[in-house]
Scaffold this motif. Structure first.
Motif, PDB file in Angstrom:
ATOM      1  N   CYS A 133     109.604   8.535 -51.637  1.00 34.93           N
ATOM      2  CA  CYS A 133     108.224   8.078 -51.424  1.00 34.93           C
ATOM      3  C   CYS A 133     107.199   9.169 -51.745  1.00 34.93           C
ATOM      4  O   CYS A 133     106.075   9.145 -51.229  1.00 34.93           O
ATOM      5  N   THR A 134     107.601  10.124 -52.584  1.00 35.15           N
ATOM      6  CA  THR A 134     106.699  11.219 -52.946  1.00 35.15           C
ATOM      7  C   THR A 134     105.351  10.670 -53.416  1.00 35.15           C
ATOM      8  O   THR A 134     105.301   9.735 -54.227  1.00 35.15           O
ATOM      9  N   PHE A 135     104.289  11.283 -52.913  1.00 43.04           N
ATOM     10  CA  PHE A 135     102.940  10.795 -53.222  1.00 43.04           C
ATOM     11  C   PHE A 135     101.962  11.953 -53.258  1.00 43.04           C
ATOM     12  O   PHE A 135     102.011  12.835 -52.403  1.00 43.04           O
ATOM     13  N   LYS A 136     101.102  11.942 -54.253  1.00 49.30           N
ATOM     14  CA  LYS A 136      99.992  12.924 -54.308  1.00 49.30           C
ATOM     15  C   LYS A 136      98.701  12.115 -54.277  1.00 49.30           C
ATOM     16  O   LYS A 136      98.359  11.471 -55.278  1.00 49.30           O
ATOM     17  N   PRO A 137      98.013  12.120 -53.139  1.00 51.30           N
ATOM     18  CA  PRO A 137      96.827  11.253 -53.020  1.00 51.30           C
ATOM     19  C   PRO A 137      95.773  11.602 -54.067  1.00 51.30           C
ATOM     20  O   PRO A 137      95.501  12.775 -54.317  1.00 51.30           O
ATOM     21  N   LYS A 173     111.381  14.362 -62.437  1.00 53.09           N
ATOM     22  CA  LYS A 173     111.998  15.670 -62.691  1.00 53.09           C
ATOM     23  C   LYS A 173     113.216  15.895 -61.804  1.00 53.09           C
ATOM     24  O   LYS A 173     114.218  16.435 -62.234  1.00 53.09           O
ATOM     25  N   SER A 174     113.130  15.496 -60.566  1.00 50.46           N
ATOM     26  CA  SER A 174     114.202  15.825 -59.631  1.00 50.46           C
ATOM     27  C   SER A 174     114.136  14.968 -58.360  1.00 50.46           C
ATOM     28  O   SER A 174     113.059  14.849 -57.753  1.00 50.46           O
ATOM     29  N   HIS A 175     115.253  14.373 -58.023  1.00 47.40           N
ATOM     30  CA  HIS A 175     115.306  13.557 -56.798  1.00 47.40           C
ATOM     31  C   HIS A 175     116.746  13.440 -56.314  1.00 47.40           C
ATOM     32  O   HIS A 175     117.670  13.905 -56.994  1.00 47.40           O
ATOM     33  N   ILE A 176     116.921  12.813 -55.199  1.00 38.62           N
ATOM     34  CA  ILE A 176     118.268  12.603 -54.659  1.00 38.62           C
ATOM     35  C   ILE A 176     118.984  11.591 -55.580  1.00 38.62           C
ATOM     36  O   ILE A 176     118.388  10.567 -55.949  1.00 38.62           O
ATOM     37  N   PRO A 177     120.224  11.887 -55.994  1.00 39.40           N
ATOM     38  CA  PRO A 177     120.911  10.983 -56.917  1.00 39.40           C
ATOM     39  C   PRO A 177     120.909   9.538 -56.419  1.00 39.40           C
ATOM     40  O   PRO A 177     121.241   9.271 -55.266  1.00 39.40           O
ATOM     41  N   GLY A 178     120.506   8.634 -57.311  1.00 42.09           N
ATOM     42  CA  GLY A 178     120.496   7.202 -56.975  1.00 42.09           C
ATOM     43  C   GLY A 178     119.185   6.728 -56.378  1.00 42.09           C
ATOM     44  O   GLY A 178     118.971   5.524 -56.230  1.00 42.09           O
ATOM     45  N   ALA A 179     118.295   7.688 -56.024  1.00 42.27           N
ATOM     46  CA  ALA A 179     117.027   7.276 -55.394  1.00 42.27           C
ATOM     47  C   ALA A 179     116.119   6.592 -56.417  1.00 42.27           C
ATOM     48  O   ALA A 179     116.158   6.886 -57.605  1.00 42.27           O
ATOM     49  N   VAL A 180     115.284   5.698 -55.897  1.00 46.55           N
ATOM     50  CA  VAL A 180     114.284   4.993 -56.703  1.00 46.55           C
ATOM     51  C   VAL A 180     112.922   5.403 -56.151  1.00 46.55           C
ATOM     52  O   VAL A 180     112.789   5.604 -54.943  1.00 46.55           O
ATOM     53  N   HIS A 181     111.927   5.539 -57.025  1.00 47.26           N
ATOM     54  CA  HIS A 181     110.614   5.965 -56.532  1.00 47.26           C
ATOM     55  C   HIS A 181     109.833   4.786 -55.958  1.00 47.26           C
ATOM     56  O   HIS A 181     109.693   3.742 -56.599  1.00 47.26           O
TER      57      HIS A 181
END
Ligand SMILES: O=S(=O)([O-])[S-]
Length: 320
Positions: free
Chosen positions: A31-35, A68-76
């Motif tokens: 759920c990465t977010f940059k307001p 660029k980089s996330h936990i394997p299998g994760a969806v944004h």
């Protein structure tokens, strides 16, 4: 499958190792977010409202960080797609059938165990907590947050990936619940005793989750000093959620969360309404208090101070 609301990196790493993510009813949403600045609501309505393809293709810093980089299998999962800029709320709730369409596009199915994380402030759990609140609001309880978010994951030398997985459309269904959000109208409606709900701090725990510097107006909040005469709503007490995260970026224990809230004036046995600037920090405070007691009557003022500034600026002041 764990149903714990707060899961640790070791548990999730075990699921990744055994290939359970996206296979055994387990979905991981980053759920990465940059307001960014709020888009004009009228323009948004005519161009983007519910236009999932357009919204999901829209480039943003947070989608770049994710790819660029996330936990394997994760969806944004993107708050700017899951919610929309309303006339008074920065993040307004879509009707359930529209929210459902977005979540299905993330590959989520009915009954999935959803694990949420993000990166950044407050242990990488603040935007995850907004999604936790959204899922609860739309009727899905089997949701957990990864304690410490992506930073804790990386710190533990767990595997990361840049592969963007495309899951088939899920069959997830939204089932809107009332009672987890409190609206401006409810707050400013007269109760049987003739008082507006927002004036009943003697009966309700009104908790402002922002950093103490924001609560006291010593740090930028986005409120316009020409419009408001202070930095908080009198009656709300400050329970800064950033102090519920320890020096390792992990959420403190339920006992410590309760002790901290009580030291700020939280009273057990009374309903709880949380707020902040835009309804984000307050989501993490709401989540933290739900770990103390799942039965707490918790509601979030989703519009928070930015909506109050537009609709009743006189309610924001420097008074206690
Ligand atoms: O987190 S916030 O809604 O206060 S900007």
């Amino acid at each position: 499958m764990s149903q714990k609301r707060l899961v640790d990196c070791q548990w999730l790493a075990d699921q990744v190792t055994k290939g359970a993510v996206n296979q055994e009813g387990l979905r991981v949403l980053d759920c990465t977010f940059k307001p960014g600045p709020k888009l004009d609501p009228t323009e948004f309505k005519s161009t983007y409202y519910g236009q999932w393809e357009k919204l999901m293709e829209k480039p943003s810093e947070h989608t770049i960080d994710f790819s660029k980089s996330h936990i394997p299998g994760a969806v944004h999962a993107n708050i700017d797609v899951a919610m929309y800029p309303g006339d008074t709320e920065r993040f307004a709730l879509y009707p359930p059938q529209l929210f459902e369409e977005y979540i299905q596009r993330l590959g989520v199915n009915q009954g999935d165990h959803i694990v949420l994380y993000d990166r950044g402030m407050n242990g990488g759990m603040m935007f995850a907590a907004k999604f936790w609140w959204l899922f609860k609001t739309y009727g899905h309880d089997n949701v957990s947050i990864l304690n410490g978010g992506f930073h804790a994951w990386q710190k533990g030398n767990n595997p990361v990936s840049s592969e963007v997985v495309q899951l088939p459309k899920g069959d997830w269904k939204a089932n809107l619940r009332s009672g987890l959000n409190v609206t401006f109208e409810e707050l400013t409606t007269k109760q049987e005793d003739g008082r507006d709900l927002i004036d009943k701090a003697d009966e309700v725990n009104f908790l402002d989750a922002r950093k103490k510097e924001q609560f006291h107006g010593e740090e930028e909040t986005g409120l316009n000093p020409k419009t408001v005469n202070g930095s908080h709503i009198p009656g709300f007490i400050n329970v800064p959620v950033n102090q519920l995260v320890d020096s390792n970026g992990l959420l403190k224990s339920p006992a410590d969360i309760k002790a901290f809230a009580s030291s700020k004036g939280f009273r057990e046995g009374k309903p709880i309404i949380t707020c902040c600037n835009l309804g984000i920090q307050a989501s993490l405070l709401t989540f933290a208090l739900s770990l103390v007691d799942e039965q707490y009557p918790l509601r979030l003022y989703n519009g928070s101070l930015k909506e109050m500034e537009i609709r009743a600026p006189q309610r924001i002041s420097a008074k206690e």
